[in-house]
Design a protein around this motif. Structure first.
Motif, mmCIF file in Angstrom:
data_model
loop_
_atom_site.group_PDB
_atom_site.id
_atom_site.type_symbol
_atom_site.label_atom_id
_atom_site.label_comp_id
_atom_site.label_asym_id
_atom_site.label_seq_id
_atom_site.Cartn_x
_atom_site.Cartn_y
_atom_site.Cartn_z
ATOM 1 N N ARG A 73 1.079 -0.792 0.031
ATOM 2 C CA ARG A 73 0.055 0.135 0.136
ATOM 3 C C ARG A 73 0.925 1.436 0.193
ATOM 4 O O ARG A 73 -0.013 2.737 0.127
ATOM 5 C CB ARG A 73 -1.074 0.049 0.789
ATOM 6 N N GLU A 76 -0.641 3.681 -1.084
ATOM 7 C CA GLU A 76 -2.182 3.512 -1.397
ATOM 8 C C GLU A 76 -2.563 3.392 -2.667
ATOM 9 O O GLU A 76 -3.160 1.755 -2.475
ATOM 10 C CB GLU A 76 -3.089 4.843 -0.754
ATOM 11 N N TYR A 77 -1.783 3.263 -3.637
ATOM 12 C CA TYR A 77 -2.446 2.090 -4.953
ATOM 13 C C TYR A 77 -1.226 1.182 -5.349
ATOM 14 O O TYR A 77 -1.053 0.630 -5.949
ATOM 15 C CB TYR A 77 -1.752 3.131 -6.351
ATOM 16 N N ARG A 129 5.779 -0.269 5.495
ATOM 17 C CA ARG A 129 4.964 -0.663 3.977
ATOM 18 C C ARG A 129 6.064 -0.280 3.192
ATOM 19 O O ARG A 129 7.483 0.355 3.234
ATOM 20 C CB ARG A 129 4.179 0.426 3.735
ATOM 21 N N ARG A 153 -3.851 10.093 8.447
ATOM 22 C CA ARG A 153 -3.533 9.556 6.945
ATOM 23 C C ARG A 153 -2.087 10.520 6.330
ATOM 24 O O ARG A 153 -1.679 10.111 5.690
ATOM 25 C CB ARG A 153 -4.121 10.217 6.028
ATOM 26 N N HIS A 542 -5.159 10.587 1.828
ATOM 27 C CA HIS A 542 -4.057 10.233 1.575
ATOM 28 C C HIS A 542 -2.827 10.992 1.761
ATOM 29 O O HIS A 542 -3.004 11.913 0.459
ATOM 30 C CB HIS A 542 -3.682 8.678 1.702
ATOM 31 N N ASP A 587 -11.380 2.634 1.879
ATOM 32 C CA ASP A 587 -10.715 3.308 1.006
ATOM 33 C C ASP A 587 -10.155 3.895 2.078
ATOM 34 O O ASP A 587 -10.718 5.252 3.446
ATOM 35 C CB ASP A 587 -11.840 3.766 0.608
ATOM 36 N N GLU A 588 -8.469 3.859 1.460
ATOM 37 C CA GLU A 588 -7.944 5.306 2.715
ATOM 38 C C GLU A 588 -7.885 6.018 1.054
ATOM 39 O O GLU A 588 -7.351 7.474 2.305
ATOM 40 C CB GLU A 588 -6.566 4.955 3.418
ATOM 41 N N ILE A 589 -8.146 6.086 -0.211
ATOM 42 C CA ILE A 589 -7.942 7.730 -1.080
ATOM 43 C C ILE A 589 -9.309 8.314 -1.062
ATOM 44 O O ILE A 589 -9.205 9.472 -0.856
ATOM 45 C CB ILE A 589 -7.838 6.464 -2.139
ATOM 46 N N GLN A 618 -11.182 -1.443 -0.539
ATOM 47 C CA GLN A 618 -10.329 -0.575 -0.357
ATOM 48 C C GLN A 618 -10.709 -0.101 -1.505
ATOM 49 O O GLN A 618 -11.681 0.179 -1.684
ATOM 50 C CB GLN A 618 -8.872 -1.046 -0.986
ATOM 51 N N HIS A 619 -9.882 1.590 -2.119
ATOM 52 C CA HIS A 619 -10.014 2.188 -3.243
ATOM 53 C C HIS A 619 -10.129 1.237 -4.441
ATOM 54 O O HIS A 619 -9.085 0.333 -5.245
ATOM 55 C CB HIS A 619 -8.863 2.319 -3.543
#
Length: 656
Positions: A73, A76-77, A129, A153, A542, A587-589, A618-619
Motif C-alpha cells: 500500500r 495507497e496505490y 510499507r 493519514r 492519504h 478505502d483510504e484514498i 479498498q479503493h
C-alpha cells in the motif's frame, strides 16, 4: 432469428459473474534468467494477488499460493511488490505481503519452501510499507519504505532502504540500512553496472509525479549509504517517469522538457540528448512505483510504448516505429532478453495475457490463457475511436461503444440510452481494450462512451494541463459535450443519458449531476465529493494525493470559494436526477466519510437514490461478489430511471 425488443431489455449471455471473473488483472511482468514471472489479482479469491511464473518445461506455476497476497500500500496505490535476488542459498523471491505489509523471502525453486520475513514487525499495523523492490549488492533488497509517524493519514515519511536477505532486520530494526531520504516521494534506487552509483527519481509536495520530478544520482559510500545526491534531469516543470542505467557513466530516462515524454540519454554531468524527438507520449503517469514504459534491446534500439502501443525506437535513425501485433495495447511492464519482449498485452476482444514477442520473427506467443468465462466474441462491442469538438473548439478524444447483441434489435425509431464512462485519475486515460463491464451494458442495449477529457494522459503535457485549476469544469464540460454530440447526431436518446465513474471519475459524475442538465442519472463510485476534506488539512485522504487539488483547483485559502462552489457535497440541492453511490468501507484514498455525508444530505429531498457499501473493499472493487452486486445494482438503477425493465437482475430499492 433476431428479436425486436426495447433497448435495455435485451437478454444477454454476459452476467455479472462473467464480469467479475474477468475483473482481475495481470501486473508486474518481468524476466529472471529467461523465465517469465508476473503477479495477478484473483477476484474469486477475494482479490488476492498471486505470483506466478513459467517454468523451464513451459508450464505455468503459481509460486505463492493462498494466503500469500503479493501487494503493498505504498502511496495507497502500491508499487512493484516482488523481485528475485541471488543469495548464498540460491535464488530467492523477495515480496511484500498485504496482510502485514512486511517483506518476505522464499526459495524461488522450492515449491515446499515457506516464506520468512526479512523486514521488522512494526509497532502498529501497516506501520511500515515497502515497494519498488529490486536486488541490491551483498545479498540485499533495495526498496522504498514508508513509515507511519502519527494518527493522521498524512503522517507518513519515506526513505530508500536496504534489507539484508539474512533476515537480521526481521528481529533487529537497526539492521535496516537507510540509504538516503532525498525527497518526500522517491522511486526505488537502481545501482550502476560498476556498483559505484545509485539513481532514483524524487519529488515533493505539492507536485504530483507528472508535474515535476528530479532524477538523482549519488555515489555509494562506505557501508552502502549514499553520499550527497545531484540532480541530472527534471525540475519543477519537467517530469522524469522512468530511469535505467546505460553503462557506468550514463542513464536512459523518459522525461518531458518539451512537453512530451521522450527517451533521453543523460550523462552524470547533466548533459541530455533526445534519442528520437517526437510529439508522442512514450511514458506515462507514475501512479505506481516500478512501471517500465521502455526497455533496451542493445545496439541503440529500445522497445517503447507509444501511448500504450508497442514500438521500437532506433537511435541511428531517430525514429519510433510501431510493431504490428494482434494484441495492440501493452501495459507498462516491459522486459527484454536476447531480442525477445515480454509483457502483458490485450485488445478490444481479448483480456490481458502474458505474452512473449520475438522481434526477429514477429512471433507472438501467449503464455497465459483467457478467462474461462470470457464472453462469446459475438457479444463483445468493438470501440469506435472518435474525436469530438468541445464548446471552445478543443478536440476531445473518446471511444464509442454502441449497443450490440446479435440476437436483438430495437423497435424502429427508438434511440438507445447511453452511459458516459469517466475514467479515474483524473490523470489517467481510457484505452481500447476489452472491458467486460462495458459489454455487460452494450449487450443489453445500452450504449457506452468513454471520454478522455482534458487532463487525460497520452496526448502531451498541454492537453493534460487543460485541467489545471479547472477540475469540475473542463472534465464536466468535455464529457457533456460528447454526450450531447451523440444525441445531436441521432446516436443516443437525449432524454436517456447517464454518467458513471469511480474515484476521480466519481467526482466528475457527481460534479456533472450537480452542475449540468445533460444527464438523467449518475452512478458515483468511491468518489471525492468535498474538495476541502480531500486535502492534507481536511484529513480525508492519504498523503500521496493530499495536495493534488492545489494544481487541480487552486491553493488554499485563496481558492476557498472555488472549493466550496465546485464540491458536489455543497450542491446536493442542485442534483439533476437520481444517483447511485457505491463505496468500499476500507478505502483510504476516498474514505466513506464523504459519501456518508452526501447521502445523509439527500435524505428527505425526494430524489431517488441508493447507497451500497462493501466490507473489505479498498479503493476500487476487487472481490467477485462486490463486482457482481455493484453491476447488478447499476443495471437495475438505469432501468428504473431510464424507463426499461432489465431481464435478469434483482430490483434495487431506491430511497427518497
Amino acid at each position: 432469428m433476431v428479436k425486436i425488443a426495447p433497448y435495455g431489455t435485451w437478454a444477454s449471455p454476459i452476467s455479472p459473474a462473467d464480469a467479475a471473473a474477468a475483473g482481475g488483472g495481470l501486473q508486474w511482468v518481468d524476466l529472471h534468467d529467461g523465465q517469465v514471472w508476473w503477479a495477478e489479482s484473483l477476484p474469486e479469491q477475494g482479490g488476492r494477488v498471486a505470483l506466478s511464473r513459467v517454468d523451464a518445461d513451459g508450464r505455468v506455476r503459481q509460486v505463492l499460493g493462498a494466503p500469500w497476497n503479493v501487494r503493498n500500500r505504498v502511496h495507497e496505490y502500491g508499487g512493484r511488490p516482488w523481485t528475485v535476488v541471488r543469495t548464498g542459498a540460491g535464488d530467492q523471491v523477495a515480496f511484500t505481503h498485504w496482510d502485514d505489509q512486511r517483506v518476505y523471502l522464499v526459495a524461488a525453486d522450492d515449491p515446499a519452501a515457506e516464506p520468512v520475513p526479512i523486514s521488522p514487525e512494526p509497532a502498529v499495523r501497516h506501520g511500515y510499507r515497502y515497494a519498488d523492490l529490486m536486488p541490491g549488492p551483498d545479498g540485499q533488497v533495495w526498496c522504498v519504505r514508508e513509515r507511519v509517524t502519527g494518527p493522521a493519514r498524512t503522517d507518513v515519511r519515506r526513505e530508500l532502504v536496504a534489507l539484508p536477505c539474512s533476515g537480521a532486520a526481521a528481529v533487529d530494526e537497526d539492521a535496516v540500512l537507510v540509504l538516503t531520504a532525498s525527497h518526500h516521494f522517491m522511486t526505488g534506487p537502481k545501482i550502476s553496472p560498476d556498483g559505484r552509483h545509485a539513481a532514483w527519481i524524487g519529488w515533493n509536495h505539492p507536485a504530483m509525479p507528472w508535474d515535476g520530478t528530479e532524477l538523482c544520482v549519488a555515489e555509494i559510500g562506505e557501508g552502502g549509504v549514499f553520499g550527497p545526491h545531484r540532480v541530472v534531469a527534471g525540475g519543477a516543470r519537467e517530469a522524469v517517469c522512468q530511469v535505467e542505467w546505460d553503462g557506468p557513466e550514463s542513464l536512459l530516462a523518459l522525461t518531458d522538457p518539451d512537453g512530451w515524454w521522450n527517451l533521453y540519454r543523460v550523462g552524470l554531468d547533466g548533459s541530455a540528448r533526445n534519442l528520437a524527438p517526437c510529439q508522442e507520449e512514450l511514458g506515462g503517469p507514475m501512479w505506481k512505483l516500478g512501471n517500465r514504459w521502455f526497455a533496451s534491446l542493445g545496439q541503440g534500439r529500445h522497445v517503447v510504448l507509444r501511448a500504450g502501443r508497442l514500438a521500437v525506437l532506433d537511435e541511428a535513425s531517430a525514429t519510433v516505429t510501431d510493431v504490428a501485433v494482434d494484441l495492440p495495447v501493452w501495459q507498462a511492464n516491459l522486459a527484454v532478453a536476447d531480442g525477445v519482449v515480454v509483457g502483458a498485452a490485450s485488445g478490444p476482444t481479448t483480456e490481458a495475457a502474458v505474452v512473449r514477442l520475438d522481434l526477429a520473427t514477429g512471433e507472438l506467443t501467449a503464455l497465459t490463457g483467457q478467462p474461462a468465462h470470457l464472453p462469446d466474441p459475438a457479444y463483445l462491442p468493438l470501440p469506435q475511436e472518435r474525436w469530438f469538438s468541445g464548446p471552445d473548439g478543443e478536440a476531445i478524444p473518446a471511444y464509442v461503444y454502441p449497443p450490440h447483441n446479435p440476437d436483438f434489435a430495437a423497435p424502429e425509431g427508438e434511440l438507445p440510452p447511453y452511459v458516459v464512462h469517466v475514467h479515474g485519475g483524473p490523470t489517467g486515460r481510457w484505452s481500447a481494450v476489452l472491458d467486460v463491464d462495458v459489454a455487460f451494458f452494450t449487450s443489453r442495449g445500452i450504449g457506452v462512451v468513454a471520454v478522455n477529457y482534458g487532463g487525460s494522459t497520452g496526448y502531451g503535457r498541454a492537453f493534460r494541463e487543460r485541467l489545471r485549476e479547472q477540475w469540475g469544469v473542463v472534465d464536466v464540460r468535455d464529457c457533456a459535450a460528447v454526450a450531447e454530440a451523440l444525441a445531436a447526431e441521432g446516436s443516443a436518446d437525449p432524454r436517456r443519458l447517464a454518467v458513471r465513474g469511480g474515484s476521480a471519475g466519481g467526482w466528475t459524475s457527481a460534479a456533472s449531476m450537480t452542475s449540468v442538465r445533460t444527464y438523467r442519472c449518475g452512478t458515483i463510485m468511491y468518489p471525492i465529493l468535498d474538495l476541502a476534506g480531500w486535502t492534507g488539512a481536511g484529513g480525508e485522504t492519504h498523503d500521496f494525493e493530499s495536495r493534488y487539488v492545489e494544481g487541480l483547483v487552486g491553493v488554499l485559502p485563496q481558492a476557498a470559494a472555488r472549493y466550496q462552489e465546485r464540491s458536489p457535497a455543497h450542491r446536493v440541492d442542485q442534483l439533476a436526477g437520481p444517483v447511485l453511490l457505491l463505496q468500499g468501507l476500507e478505502d483510504e484514498i476516498c474514505p466513506p466519510e464523504q459519501a456518508d455525508r452526501f447521502v445523509a444530505a439527500l435524505a428527505g429531498r425526494g430524489i431517488p437514490h441508493a447507497y451500497l457499501t462493501f466490507e473489505g473493499e479498498q479503493h476500487g472493487f476487487r472481490r467477485a461478489e462486490t463486482i457482481q452486486a455493484a453491476l447488478a445494482a447499476e443495471l437495475s438503477f438505469y432501468g428504473q430511471v431510464l424507463g426499461f425493465e432489465p431481464a435478469d437482475v434483482p430490483r434495487l430499492e431506491l430511497r427518497r
